[in-house]
Write an enzyme that holds these catalytic residues in place. Sequence first.
Site, PDB file in Angstrom:
ATOM      1  CB  CYS A1137      -0.322  -3.149  -5.927  1.00 20.68           C
ATOM      2  SG  CYS A1137      -1.892  -3.761  -6.561  1.00 20.68           S
ATOM      3  CE1 TYR A1138       3.091  -4.420  -2.601  1.00 17.72           C
ATOM      4  CE2 TYR A1138       2.280  -5.808  -4.376  1.00 17.72           C
ATOM      5  CZ  TYR A1138       2.311  -5.487  -3.032  1.00 17.72           C
ATOM      6  OH  TYR A1138       1.579  -6.197  -2.135  1.00 17.72           O
TER       7      TYR A1138
END
Length: 1169
Positions: A1137-1138
């Site tokens: 996600c990051y």
Amino acid sequence: MAEPRKKQVSLRGASAQEITRDALLEKVSQERELRNYNRRASAAALFIQRVWRRYSVTKKIAVQLQEEWEALVNHHDVLMTSRWLSCSLLRPFLFFIIYPTTVHQNLRSRNMKCMLTCFKILLESINSTVSQKNFCSLAVGTLDDRRTWLYQAKKLISVCLFILSECDYTCAGEQNTIFLTTLAMRLVVALTDPKGWKIISSENIRDSDIAVKELVRFTASGKNHLYSHIRRYIIKLDPQFAQNRKSGLQMEDHFLITASSITLALRPFQVIKSNLNDSILLDAQDVVEQYCVFLLTIPWFVQRLPTVLLPALKHKSIVLQCLRNLLISKEKIFLEMPKLDQSEITGFCPQEIPAVGWALANIINLAIESENDSADSQRFAQGLDCKLYVHVIITVAENLLACFQAVGQTEKGNHDCQSSIDDSRGTVDPDTCGTERIGSLKMSYIDLLKPVHQQWHLTTLLTIVNKDDFILESDTSPDQSLEYLGRLELLDIVYFYSYMLRIFSYLNPTLGSLPILNMLSFTPGFLVTLWGALENSIFLGKNHTTEDDKPGISGVSGNQIDKSFQKKQRRHAKDAGNKWVTVLQKITGKSSADVDCMHSFNCSSSSSYDGDSCDIWDIEPVRLGPQGISKDISCLLHLFCATYSHLLLILDDVEFYEKQVPFKLEQQRKVASVLNTLVYNGFSHSNGMQNVPLMDAAVRCLHLLYERDCRHPFCSPSLWLSPAKKSRPPIAAASRAHEVISTSLRLGDASNIPGMGSVIATIPHVFPFEERVLMFREFVKLDKDSRRMAGEVARPGPGSIEIVVRRGNIVEDGFRQLNSLGSKLKSCIHVSFVSECGLPEAGLDYGGLSKEFLTDISKTAFDPEYGLFFQTSTSERLLFPNAAARLKGNGIQMIEFLGRVVGKALYEGILLDYSFSHVFVQKLLGRYSFLDELSTLDPELYRNLMYLKHYDGDVKDLSLDFTVTEELPSKRVVIELKPGGKDVAVTNENKLQYIHAIADYKLNRQILPLANAFYRGLVDLISPSWLSLFNASEFNQLLSGGNHDIDVDDLRNNTRYTGGYSEGSRTVKLFWEVMAGFEPKERCLVLKFVTSCSRAPLLGFKHLKPPFTIHKVACDVPVWALIGGQDVDRLPSASTCYNTLKLPTYKRPSTLRAKLLYAISSNAGFELS
């Protein structure tokens, strides 16, 4: 009771109740007007009474005279002399025929009988050899006899012309009218032809000529409406009258009437041609003007007449007079022609084909003659002044195009008005029958212009250009008023065919111009000649011409291309290659060895032009667009672009690159640079609304050259970027302009399109690819902002679309849960994976799992083993829809779903691992694929077709027909390439048609249902206007990122460190050493492990959001781990996600490499934590 009030008296002596001065004047004025009105009413009443009394008395006298006349002719036993004919027969006859009935009413049966009787008697008299019995003897008698004869002959001709105009073959029961018309026309011809009078001798021949000339002068005068009456008759004839071979007296009567009317129409020309110095003055100009206005504007004029009459109409004495007069009096004639459109024509639509259009078609047909009515033996009529003919066609065609433009503007205004009415009152059904009739009318009109698109027509004109003698028979004296025309020039021919192309395109926008383009494209040397003229005007002209001596001015505007240019043009035809090499060396500064580097089919050497300055390709003479060039250059460019774009459609790559026909590759670059500069500046300066035909042709030709360059480069990349290098707007401004044009086109309003928006929509290649990618991202950003303002969920969090996907059934689960969403798939999706063991996988989806889902589902669905797509046999192994997918139960729906998957990836900026075939992408971009693109799909089939194209033997020996066999999983299907194709053998004559039919089937027809399905899914998320920014190769780059490797230095320079790591940390240094030592495939797996996507961002890692991050995972490790002891046992993990790699503090590079390889190969992320 009060005393009555005394009357007051003013000091002026008047009553105190007097009215004011203004009121008094008003009262006096009204009384005066009333008296005047009463006087006018009385006068009008008296006038009406006089008119009615006159009419009533005249009618009674006419009836009485008619009864007496009938008794006279039925029972006369007196000697029939010329004086008796004049006094007793014609005087009462003309009175009761003309005044009460014939002039204002239709023919009556009683009057028709009287006319029949009178005409028979007169014809019998004129054929008499006895002078006393011949009516025409009065024409050569005393002065009173001549005046009487002339007066009565004029009245007779007026009556006969009226009868002619009333004659109609289409009405039932008109046999009596036809017979009467036959006698009337025989009488008119007899009266106007002194050679047919039996009483003419050498003593009175001059008097008879004078009398007839005076009669013809009266007949041809505007008051008598000769040509108007003839027009009314001819326009009622069947257009196929010449082909209808009826038998019997009816056909003879029809022919006699038609021949007599044509004879009468040509009588004034005979008088004009005679050189007798007499007192009879005939206004020749007025006669020819009437002939042009009334007869040349008759629809299908030539086709309505018997073939035997056409030589008289095509005689040089008639045609040349008309052509000269059309140029001399064009303003007056063109003002009169529209009046015909407003006053007649029942059964025709003057808004579609105005009178000047029919004049154009009739002039062309009258200038052509043939043997035995065969199209193969057509030629210009003998004695035709081709220079005059070309200039007249140019003048008439220009006027016709102006009419078309005016009609188009009127229809647009009516459409806008009707649209507003429809919006308020409801939808109105269109007149489909009227539309079909108009379409048929246009097609019939196009058939009349066939001579224009026959090759003999052009080659004859080109031959005349190279000769000083341009009259096919030079025995006619030139008209001094037309000396300004000079000799026939190439530019005159350019105007001729440029206007004809525009007319054909207007009448049939889809296929109308194909015949003329075929002819122009395959006329040897014509295209090279056009480009030679353009080169002289654009490239060479600016070096040696002054403002007063610019090349390329047509004879129409009064100037000519100078003779020195024509000599250069002839030398150019002989040594074009060497000349162009020299020109290119002067402009580019390259040596001959550098110029001659484009020898291979793949043109790989085009990369050597990358360092060229853009100024070389920004052509100064066309930097202002169409409004900055002369009318002559505009016509040259229009004809060249239209012709060359048509030729490019069928020119294969072998001819273009290896044989280099019709131009060398250096010439092709010149053509591309001119069109690129012209089109860019045309749109940026005036929205492309000026000179629309030129812009349309230039854009089409430019697109074809650009697409060919995209397949096999032959131009420097700087060439395409050069026009916009100094004036490109910022990305945000360009994006807003593009959105405005998209909105305006959807609303049907092209007036609000900004110039830069038109540039982006039409020729986006003038912007670098990187800038267009940024534009695309800006479009997506604007769309997300608008959706967010509308309340839709655009980011991870509550309200996202939640799906659960099994790793082993990722395609089926995704299709079942997402396919029905349509455009709602733009919203954020939250993915939960179920492992192959059936257990939910750990981790929360804040964007990383959804990216992984999109990459994995595309990897599975696009795998050839899945059956929806297959890989091409070329080295690139590109994806192409499998035709067998149509046989699957939900194959079309699956293809449509995959279009949404690709659209979602593009929308979110996620790169996929696959690229599509250029042919397939062309369909998604709304573009047609041509023969040469088959080489990227099926090289073997392409080679076979090229072999067939250049096969020197008899193609019949190959036993081919117009069919293609399609291999399906369970059967073989034979498909006909055209109706009845299995019965049509391929021959040398139709082999090109067969080759293009095969290519069209493979490239367009076969995949169209699958491409349409994929397109429907794709545009649910990606606007078609966004896709139009890219070509096929660029679309694949946008989708997959291009190279299958990672730039480690770029990734290192754009990496962020957290948790205690820094760029100088030992573990970080070890990581970059290991990454540099990985294979490209392993580096892509590392990137996918961290970001869920194996491809680097398209514009570099600085555009990766969030940035690539390495986070420190602290581990307790003994110091001797550095020298061989136990290293960290923990595996690296990732937060996709990051875009974060959680990297333990490894001490040895071997450990880091082994642990990282294990992690990226385990197909897990959070679970490793």
